[in-house]
Write an enzyme that holds these catalytic residues in place. Structure first.
Site, short mmCIF file in Angstrom:
data_model
loop_
_atom_site.label_atom_id
_atom_site.label_comp_id
_atom_site.label_asym_id
_atom_site.label_seq_id
_atom_site.Cartn_x
_atom_site.Cartn_y
_atom_site.Cartn_z
CG HIS A 155 -37.34 7.69 -12.81
ND1 HIS A 155 -36.17 6.72 -14.01
CD2 HIS A 155 -36.80 8.86 -14.19
CE1 HIS A 155 -36.04 7.28 -14.69
NE2 HIS A 155 -36.67 8.06 -15.67
N GLY B 267 -6.18 -11.98 -6.45
CA GLY B 267 -7.23 -11.68 -5.41
C GLY B 267 -7.94 -10.11 -5.22
CB ALA C 225 -11.52 -1.71 7.21
CD GLU D 265 -5.51 -17.27 -8.73
OE1 GLU D 265 -5.63 -15.62 -8.05
OE2 GLU D 265 -6.29 -17.93 -8.13
P1 FAD Z 1 -4.52 -3.76 10.99
O1 FAD Z 1 -4.62 -2.34 9.69
O2 FAD Z 1 -2.93 -4.28 10.04
O3 FAD Z 1 -4.26 -2.55 12.05
C1 FAD Z 1 -3.49 -3.05 13.50
C2 FAD Z 1 -2.60 -2.48 14.02
O4 FAD Z 1 -2.01 -2.97 14.86
C3 FAD Z 1 -1.61 -2.27 13.41
O5 FAD Z 1 -1.30 -0.37 12.76
C4 FAD Z 1 0.03 -2.64 13.71
O6 FAD Z 1 1.18 -1.80 13.75
C5 FAD Z 1 -0.51 -2.62 14.60
N1 FAD Z 1 -0.01 -4.38 15.82
C6 FAD Z 1 0.48 -5.13 15.53
N2 FAD Z 1 0.60 -5.85 16.19
C7 FAD Z 1 1.26 -4.94 17.78
C8 FAD Z 1 1.94 -4.98 18.86
N3 FAD Z 1 1.73 -6.24 19.60
N4 FAD Z 1 1.00 -4.56 19.46
C9 FAD Z 1 1.57 -2.53 19.44
N5 FAD Z 1 0.41 -1.99 17.83
C10 FAD Z 1 0.64 -3.67 17.01
N6 FAD Z 1 -10.64 -3.66 3.53
C11 FAD Z 1 -11.57 -3.27 3.37
O7 FAD Z 1 -12.65 -3.84 4.00
N7 FAD Z 1 -11.77 -2.44 2.85
C12 FAD Z 1 -10.23 -1.84 1.56
O8 FAD Z 1 -10.85 -1.20 0.60
C13 FAD Z 1 -9.88 -2.27 1.41
N8 FAD Z 1 -8.62 -2.34 0.78
C14 FAD Z 1 -7.28 -2.99 1.45
C15 FAD Z 1 -6.38 -2.63 0.15
C16 FAD Z 1 -5.38 -3.42 0.35
C17 FAD Z 1 -3.97 -2.62 -0.26
C18 FAD Z 1 -4.70 -4.04 1.74
C19 FAD Z 1 -2.93 -4.10 1.88
C20 FAD Z 1 -5.95 -4.39 2.47
C21 FAD Z 1 -7.39 -3.65 2.00
N9 FAD Z 1 -8.46 -3.69 2.67
C22 FAD Z 1 -9.22 -2.95 2.38
C23 FAD Z 1 -7.72 -4.88 4.49
C24 FAD Z 1 -8.32 -4.05 5.96
O9 FAD Z 1 -6.99 -3.08 5.61
C25 FAD Z 1 -7.75 -5.10 6.98
O10 FAD Z 1 -8.98 -5.57 7.18
C26 FAD Z 1 -7.73 -4.16 8.05
O11 FAD Z 1 -6.91 -3.60 7.84
C27 FAD Z 1 -7.98 -4.71 8.97
O12 FAD Z 1 -8.27 -3.81 10.17
P2 FAD Z 1 -6.95 -4.12 11.78
O13 FAD Z 1 -7.71 -2.84 12.86
O14 FAD Z 1 -7.72 -5.57 12.61
O15 FAD Z 1 -5.92 -4.80 11.70
P1 NAD Z 2 -7.14 -13.11 -1.68
O1 NAD Z 2 -7.12 -13.63 -0.75
O2 NAD Z 2 -7.62 -12.33 -1.85
O3 NAD Z 2 -6.35 -12.66 -2.33
C1 NAD Z 2 -4.71 -13.71 -3.39
C2 NAD Z 2 -5.16 -14.35 -4.26
O4 NAD Z 2 -3.34 -14.97 -4.67
C3 NAD Z 2 -5.70 -15.55 -4.72
O5 NAD Z 2 -7.03 -15.97 -5.58
C4 NAD Z 2 -5.66 -17.19 -4.28
O6 NAD Z 2 -5.55 -18.66 -4.97
C5 NAD Z 2 -4.07 -16.20 -4.90
N1 NAD Z 2 -2.50 -17.23 -5.35
C6 NAD Z 2 -2.39 -17.85 -3.84
N2 NAD Z 2 -1.65 -18.45 -3.82
C7 NAD Z 2 -0.99 -17.99 -5.31
C8 NAD Z 2 0.51 -18.42 -6.03
N3 NAD Z 2 1.56 -18.93 -5.88
N4 NAD Z 2 0.30 -18.37 -7.44
C9 NAD Z 2 -0.36 -17.28 -7.86
N5 NAD Z 2 -2.00 -17.35 -7.26
C10 NAD Z 2 -1.88 -17.57 -6.22
O7 NAD Z 2 -5.75 -12.03 -0.82
P2 NAD Z 2 -5.58 -10.47 -1.42
O8 NAD Z 2 -5.64 -10.67 -2.69
O9 NAD Z 2 -3.88 -10.78 -1.08
O10 NAD Z 2 -5.80 -9.50 -0.23
C11 NAD Z 2 -5.53 -9.55 1.03
C12 NAD Z 2 -7.03 -9.96 1.96
O11 NAD Z 2 -6.87 -8.05 1.84
C13 NAD Z 2 -8.05 -10.25 1.57
O12 NAD Z 2 -8.39 -11.08 2.45
C14 NAD Z 2 -9.05 -9.09 1.74
O13 NAD Z 2 -10.50 -8.56 2.43
C15 NAD Z 2 -8.12 -7.63 2.15
N6 NAD Z 2 -8.42 -6.22 1.27
C16 NAD Z 2 -9.86 -6.20 0.69
C17 NAD Z 2 -10.18 -5.15 -0.28
C18 NAD Z 2 -11.47 -4.38 -0.59
O14 NAD Z 2 -12.08 -4.78 0.25
N7 NAD Z 2 -11.90 -4.13 -1.23
C19 NAD Z 2 -9.02 -4.53 -1.29
C20 NAD Z 2 -7.48 -4.88 -0.65
C21 NAD Z 2 -7.92 -6.45 0.10
#
Ligand code: FAD
Ligand code: NAD
Length: 476
Positions: A452, A191, A328, A212
């Site tokens: 351009h 993913g 995000a 995958e």
């Molecule tokens: P979160 O960012 O998870 O924030 C939730 C907050 O609530 C946390 O600080 C948590 O500690 C706090 N919290 C939870 N429960 C409680 C509670 N009961 N009391 C008090 N605090 C609490 N998205 C993109 O759009 N672009 C990207 O490039 C991108 N890259 C990513 C890369 C990685 C490696 C990962 C893992 C994710 C990525 N994402 C990306 C996804 C993005 O990070 C999430 O969609 C986003 O952070 C969600 O925002 P949120 O505010 O809903 O939750």
């Molecule tokens: P994802 O849902 O994007 O991908 C997970 C992948 O794991 C899928 O292709 C699925 O088929 C595979 N999978 C599931 N179970 C498996 C198994 N047992 N064995 C092998 N493959 C398996 O999830 P992610 O990559 O963990 O990302 C999590 C979320 O974070 C996503 O929803 C994504 O939108 C968000 N995210 C966004 C960005 C960005 O916007 N650039 C970057 C990183 C993460």
């Protein structure tokens, strides 16, 4: 005023919760934002997953690793000769840490300057207007709000066949923290996380194998684009094995053996580090008291309507903890909408026009429907494509892999989807998002002047190509 009473209480300070808090304060409301994020060293910082362990640290490492990779493999094409390119991973990781610190402190400053009361601790919803907060020392207090916004985000999904183990089997956060480049890196899940983090470590020298479970590569992406991404990433050396179902892991002293099945046949893969990135789950652990009244769906997401209202009239939920893509910017827009609705203003999110970006090289971006989705809907449509190979800016950058694909309705010329794989695709998609948000037609895009030489001309040409009129294309 009762010091524990607010117009709005937000639980969670990620990219959904902190903008909701700021907008509510801008609307003249009193706001408390409760957050319990814990860094690896036990310290607290604002910004949630996105700033601390997701979007930002991953993009910093993608940028650094791409510079390293290009300086080794592409600079000489430009006549830039560097005798020896070295890698100092410590400096690279420290730079990442600094950027994260600056940005998370920035959020704290923004909350303060807007008059939001930032409370560190765990929020527990007692009822529609009451939250119990427990701080790091275990001290409890009740806070009351006319409205409560839940923005508690998501957590990595666990895979029972590959439980996390110290620094050997890690989740996405762990894979951002490696202190050495693993010689052999296994990744479960191709993913967004798997491809982005796999790219980082492959560029820095790891031999990366991605397992995958599905037979299709990036099924949510338009097929023409997914094929191009697959070809490009494999060309860079990423070994992506589809239809590979992981059945177990065995932990060695310094390595991990992963067992997986393809076509009924069992295989072993030995790696030095293994990353499990098979998706994320909504996080509501410890959030609800008995009388909270909020409903969850069968996957654990908080049930909300299009305006992010839960079943309890004073409780709202936004971001990763509710339905929709886990992005995000989607959470941010929901937060702003809810803060405006609470203040009695207009608020709406265009759920059909959410851009997605995968920050691989080449980058991938899209908005709207794929060709397969449009075809399935039965609408008569036309497609315009344009390759970056024929774009002069891409050529001069030596980044001419990829294409722009635009899908439009035959009858009213409405833009139904735009899909890009190529240089800075994540920036280019903004024009398509704006065009769709303003209901622009393909003709509007065709008649819009583009500077351009720029990459944006490729989108212009794809729009022209939808009517067979691209200027720089043979066999249009
Ligand atoms: P979160 O960012 O998870 O924030 C939730 C907050 O609530 C946390 O600080 C948590 O500690 C706090 N919290 C939870 N429960 C409680 C509670 N009961 N009391 C008090 N605090 C609490 N998205 C993109 O759009 N672009 C990207 O490039 C991108 N890259 C990513 C890369 C990685 C490696 C990962 C893992 C994710 C990525 N994402 C990306 C996804 C993005 O990070 C999430 O969609 C986003 O952070 C969600 O925002 P949120 O505010 O809903 O939750
Ligand atoms: P994802 O849902 O994007 O991908 C997970 C992948 O794991 C899928 O292709 C699925 O088929 C595979 N999978 C599931 N179970 C498996 C198994 N047992 N064995 C092998 N493959 C398996 O999830 P992610 O990559 O963990 O990302 C999590 C979320 O974070 C996503 O929803 C994504 O939108 C968000 N995210 C966004 C960005 C960005 O916007 N650039 C970057 C990183 C993460």
């Amino acid at each position: 005023m009762n010091e524990n009473k607010y117009d709005v209480i937000v639980i969670g300070a990620g990219p959904a919760g902190y903008p909701a808090s700021i907008r509510a304060a801008q609307n003249g409301l009193t706001v408390a934002c409760i957050d319990e994020w814990k860094n690896r060293d036990g310290s607290h910082s604002y910004g949630g997953t996105c700033l601390n362990a997701g979007c930002i640290p991953s993009k910093v490492l993608l940028e650094s690793s791409e510079l390293y990779f290009r300086s080794k493999s592409e600079f000489k094409e430009h006549g830039v000769v560097i005798d020896k390119v070295g890698l100092d991973l410590g400096v690279m990781q420290a730079r990442k840490g600094n950027i994260v610190r600056q940005l998370t402190r920035g959020i704290e400053a923004l909350l303060k300057s807007n008059g939001v009361e930032a409370i560190r601790g765990h929020g527990h919803l007692i009822d529609g207007t009451t939250v119990e907060v427990t701080d790091a020392e275990g001290k409890r207090k009740m806070v009351h709000g006319d409205n409560i916004i839940l923005a508690t985000g998501s957590m990595p999904m666990a895979l029972p066949e590959a439980p996390l183990h110290n620094s050997l089997v890690v989740d996405s956060w762990g894979a951002l923290e490696f202190e050495e480049v693993p010689e052999r890196l296994g990744v479960i899940g191709s993913g967004v996380v798997g491809l982005e983090l796999g790219s980082v470590w492959q560029r820095l020298g790891s031999k990366v194998v991605i397992l995958e479970a599905l037979g299709d590569f990036l099924p949510m992406v338009d097929l023409d684009v997914a094929r191009e991404v697959h070809r490009s990433l494999r060309g860079q050396g990423l070994d992506i094995r589809l239809d590979a179902r992981v059945t177990g892991t065995a932990i060695g002293e310094n390595d991990v053996t992963v067992t997986y099945i393809v076509d009924g046949e069992s295989h072993n893969l030995e790696v030095d580090r293994l990353v499990v990135c098979v998706g994320r789950r909504p996080f509501t652990d410890g959030l609800f008291g008995e009388n909270a009244g909020v409903e969850l769906d069968n996957r654990g997401f908080i049930c909300v309507d299009n305006s992010c209202r839960t079943a309890v009239p004073t409780v709202w939920a936004i971001g990763d903890v509710v339905r929709g893509p886990m992005l995000a910017h989607k959470g941010t827009e929901e937060g702003v909408m809810v803060a405006d609705l609470i203040a009695g203003k207009f608020g709406e999110v265009s759920y059909k026009i959410i851009p997605s970006v995968i920050y691989t090289s080449p980058e991938v971006s899209w908005v709207g429907e794929t060709e397969a989705e449009v075809k399935a809907s039965g609408i008569a449509y036309k497609v315009g494509t344009f390759p970056f190979l024929a774009n002069s800016r891409a050529k001069s950058m030596d980044q001419s892999k990829g294409l722009v694909k635009l899908i439009a309705a035959q009858d009213d010329n409405g833009i139904l989807g735009v899909h890009i794989v190529g240089p800075l695709a994540g920036e280019l998609i903004a024009e398509a998002v704006l065009a769709m948000e303003f209901s622009a037609s393909v003709e509007d895009l065709q008649r819009t002047m583009h500077a351009h030489p720029t990459l944006s001309e490729a989108l212009h040409e794809a729009a022209l190509s939808a009517d067979g009129n691209a200027i720089h294309m043979i066999n249009n």
